[in-house]
Design an enzyme around this catalytic site. Structure first.
Site, PDB file in Angstrom:
ATOM      1  N   LEU A   1     -20.276  10.884  29.213  1.00  0.00           N
ATOM      2  CA  LEU A   1     -21.468  10.663  28.403  1.00  0.00           C
ATOM      3  C   LEU A   1     -21.327  11.229  27.001  1.00  0.00           C
ATOM      4  O   LEU A   1     -21.920  10.725  26.054  1.00  0.00           O
ATOM      5  CB  LEU A   1     -22.693  11.304  29.081  1.00  0.00           C
ATOM      6  N   GLY A   2     -20.586  12.296  26.852  1.00  0.00           N
ATOM      7  CA  GLY A   2     -20.424  12.915  25.546  1.00  0.00           C
ATOM      8  C   GLY A   2     -19.683  14.225  25.691  1.00  0.00           C
ATOM      9  O   GLY A   2     -19.332  14.652  26.798  1.00  0.00           O
TER      10      GLY A   2
ATOM     11  N   GLY B   1     -19.073  18.305  23.612  1.00  0.00           N
ATOM     12  CA  GLY B   1     -19.407  19.265  22.575  1.00  0.00           C
ATOM     13  C   GLY B   1     -18.321  20.308  22.451  1.00  0.00           C
ATOM     14  O   GLY B   1     -17.199  20.123  22.933  1.00  0.00           O
TER      15      GLY B   1
ATOM     16  N   MET C   1     -18.016  23.114  23.907  1.00  0.00           N
ATOM     17  CA  MET C   1     -17.674  23.892  25.092  1.00  0.00           C
ATOM     18  C   MET C   1     -17.490  23.053  26.345  1.00  0.00           C
ATOM     19  O   MET C   1     -17.111  23.587  27.393  1.00  0.00           O
ATOM     20  CB  MET C   1     -18.766  24.939  25.361  1.00  0.00           C
TER      21      MET C   1
ATOM     22  N   VAL D   1     -19.581  16.135  29.149  1.00  0.00           N
ATOM     23  CA  VAL D   1     -20.654  15.789  30.076  1.00  0.00           C
ATOM     24  C   VAL D   1     -20.337  14.444  30.718  1.00  0.00           C
ATOM     25  O   VAL D   1     -20.032  13.465  30.027  1.00  0.00           O
ATOM     26  CB  VAL D   1     -22.019  15.744  29.365  1.00  0.00           C
TER      27      VAL D   1
ATOM     28  N   LYS E   1     -21.501  18.909  33.660  1.00  0.00           N
ATOM     29  CA  LYS E   1     -20.851  19.418  32.456  1.00  0.00           C
ATOM     30  C   LYS E   1     -19.557  20.111  32.846  1.00  0.00           C
ATOM     31  O   LYS E   1     -19.555  21.132  33.539  1.00  0.00           O
ATOM     32  CB  LYS E   1     -21.773  20.389  31.715  1.00  0.00           C
TER      33      LYS E   1
ATOM     34  N   ASP F   1     -29.939  27.473  19.455  1.00  0.00           N
ATOM     35  CA  ASP F   1     -29.219  26.304  18.939  1.00  0.00           C
ATOM     36  C   ASP F   1     -30.114  25.067  18.987  1.00  0.00           C
ATOM     37  O   ASP F   1     -29.701  23.998  19.444  1.00  0.00           O
ATOM     38  CB  ASP F   1     -27.935  26.073  19.730  1.00  0.00           C
TER      39      ASP F   1
END
Length: 539
Positions: A59-60, A62, A64, A67, A82, A179
């Site tokens: 899905l994506g 980042g 760290m 996902v 994740k 964040d």
């Protein structure tokens, strides 16, 4: 999670999405696109995690983790998983910190019960690495939506309300998100808004992790106190919400620059342009949330009231014909609440003891590092530190007769207000400066009011009737109080200098500063020098 993961971009990325100008037509469609089907090109698709979570499609990703959309084969439902993503070359301590941060993300989100916080179902440990299993929010991030254009004020306020609710739940549970940004706000189905990615959250009572390279988070959304290395609090998350609302409505990020150091410098020093699209209560909320000093930002309850007003504006009343029979006469008004909030006013509560009697004013030349600022509209000039930033009335302010100058932290500010005799149809200007001072003094002690500063009854005041201004009668007052902050009340002092001109106009020069601490002596020096260098052109 969202169809784009909702996990944003690496923490040092200051250009996470490209903002488009506001659309002339309707706002972008908030409905999320469909979650992508399984993609054969995704390496690792089909892998079974912890014996029950089948990875279907990415899905994506980042800074760290990555996902995945996955299927929990034990209960036959789709979830978001994740995967920890830590380079193998990192030292063992940094790898351990990264894994612990992911565990904290799970703990932080799992302890919150709020519809705007993603549900965490499980933490599966595979080869010593924690995989976080959470609900799958079918939608896209606010950052993705902003690629198509800005939001109108009502939609931005609606989203802001739900994010605020998530933050209130987190703060009540002792969790700071740290964040808050568009990429971490998901727009789900049925108008649901979800705050996600508690990966760098700080949980009250837990030991801080060492962050390589200093702070973590997205620079353009980090509150000034965090940039300075000060202890963050709930107000730090509210600052980030203010930046999000500004960005979502104005089409520009207020503090983003070409690189991280420049962005952080702008967070500390830059004053964003006044909101153009966000008006009324939403503009007031944004202006308040972007105060550099966390003590001057509005409370969550006040922000909620403003966002609710912006999200549900009253229906316009039918226009009625008006017959004008005589020229309109402008009535005098005291400084409006919005004006004094913009000037750096704070809400105050319980009084505290002690005060300062200033030495005689007009006692010396302009100090080093100071400059003279002319204010032709007020018919006066002020001596102020050269680095202080000016705030003047906006185009929507009904009272134009004021100006303030504040140091970049907001801890010390100087304000000059002019009450014009020609506009005093309510006869609020007293016959002389001491009379005006004592009238205000009664409000301090009995009504808890100074213009729009709400003070407690019985506030400590120390009036001085013997002040002079170039041989003419003046007055001076010292007010001591404590800011109304149940978590961190702070003592403050006001020095107020009154002067009434021969024509009946009344000048009030106010200097506000911390009542205790390192800045107290500096604030008193500023007050003394500012009063000494007030120059009324027509005394």
């Amino acid at each position: 999670m969202s169809s784009d993961g909702g996990v944003g971009h690496p923490a040092d990325d200051t250009t996470s999405f490209v903002l488009r100008p506001p659309r002339s037509g309707p706002a972008p469609d908030p409905r999320p696109p469909a979650v992508p089907a399984r993609t054969a090109q995704d390496p690792g698709a089909g892998r079974l995690i912890a014996g029950r979570y089948r990875l279907l499609a990415k899905l994506g990703h980042g800074g760290m983790g990555t996902v995945w959309r996955a299927k929990d084969e034990m209960v036959d439902r789709e979830v978001a998983v994740k995967e920890p993503r830590v380079p193998d070359h990192l030292p063992e301590r940094e790898r351990a910190n990264a894994f612990e941060r992911m565990r904290r993300e799970a703990r932080a989100a799992a302890r919150l019960d709020h519809p705007a916080v993603v549900d965490v179902y499980d933490v599966a440990v595979v080869d010593g690495r924690p995989w976080i299993v959470m609900e799958l929010v079918r939608g896209r991030s606010l950052g993705g939506a902003l690629q198509e254009g800005t939001l109108d004020a009502r939609e931005a306020a609606r989203i802001g309300l739900q994010v605020l609710g998530a933050l209130e739940a987190a703060h009540a549970a002792g969790v700071l998100h740290r964040d808050v940004k568009p990429d971490n706000i998901l727009l789900g189905r049925y108008d649901r808004v979800v705050l996600t990615d508690f990966g760098i959250a700080q949980i009250e009572g837990e030991t801080n992790l060492t962050d390589t390279g200093g702070f973590v988070g997205s620079p353009e959304y980090i509150a000034p106190e965090r940039v300075l290395g000060q202890r963050p609090g709930p107000a730090s998350d509210l600052w980030s919400l203010g930046v999000v609302l500004y960005t979502a409505t104005e089409g520009v990020s207020p503090f983003r620059r070409s690189n991280t150091p420049a962005t952080l410098q702008s967070v500390l020093n830059a004053a964003p342009a006044a909101p153009a699209t966000a008006r009324g209560p939403l503009a007031e909320a944004v202006d308040g949330l972007l105060q550099k000093d966390p003590a001057r930002r509005p409370t969550a309850a006040r922000v909620r009231a403003l966002l609710e007003a912006a999200a549900n504006p009253p229906a316009p009343e039918p226009t009625q014909p008006v017959q004008v029979t005589a020229p309109a006469v402008r009535s005098a008004r005291r400084p409006g609440r919005k004006a004094w909030l913009g000037a750096g006013a704070v809400v105050v509560a319980a009084a505290t003891a002690g005060y300062l009697v200033l030495a005689d004013p007009f006692a010396g030349p302009l100090p080093d590092g100071w400059t003279t600022r002319a204010n032709p509209g007020l018919g006066a000039s002020l001596g102020v530190p050269a680095s202080y930033q000016a705030t003047r009335p906006g185009k929507n302010d009904s009272d134009k007769n004021w100006v303030t100058y504040a140091d970049w932290s907001g801890g010390i500010w100087i304000g000059l207000h002019l009450a014009r005799k020609s506009q005093d149809s309510l006869h609020e200007i007293q016959s002389n400066a001491p009379a005006q001072m004592h009238a205000d003094d009664e409000k301090f002690k009995n009504e808890g009011e100074y213009t729009t500063l709400d003070m407690p009854k019985g506030a400590k005041t120390h009036p001085d009737d013997d002040a002079e201004y170039h041989g003419r009668q003046a007055a001076r007052n010292t007010v001591v109080y404590t800011t109304d902050d149940s978590e961190n009340p702070r003592p403050r002092e006001l020095q107020i200098f009154y002067y009434r001109t021969r024509t009946g106009d009344l000048y009030k020069l106010t200097v506000s500063y911390p009542g205790k601490g390192d800045f107290t002596a500096r604030g008193r020096e500023v007050a003394k020098a500012a009063i000494a260098n007030l120059d009324v052109k027509r005394p």
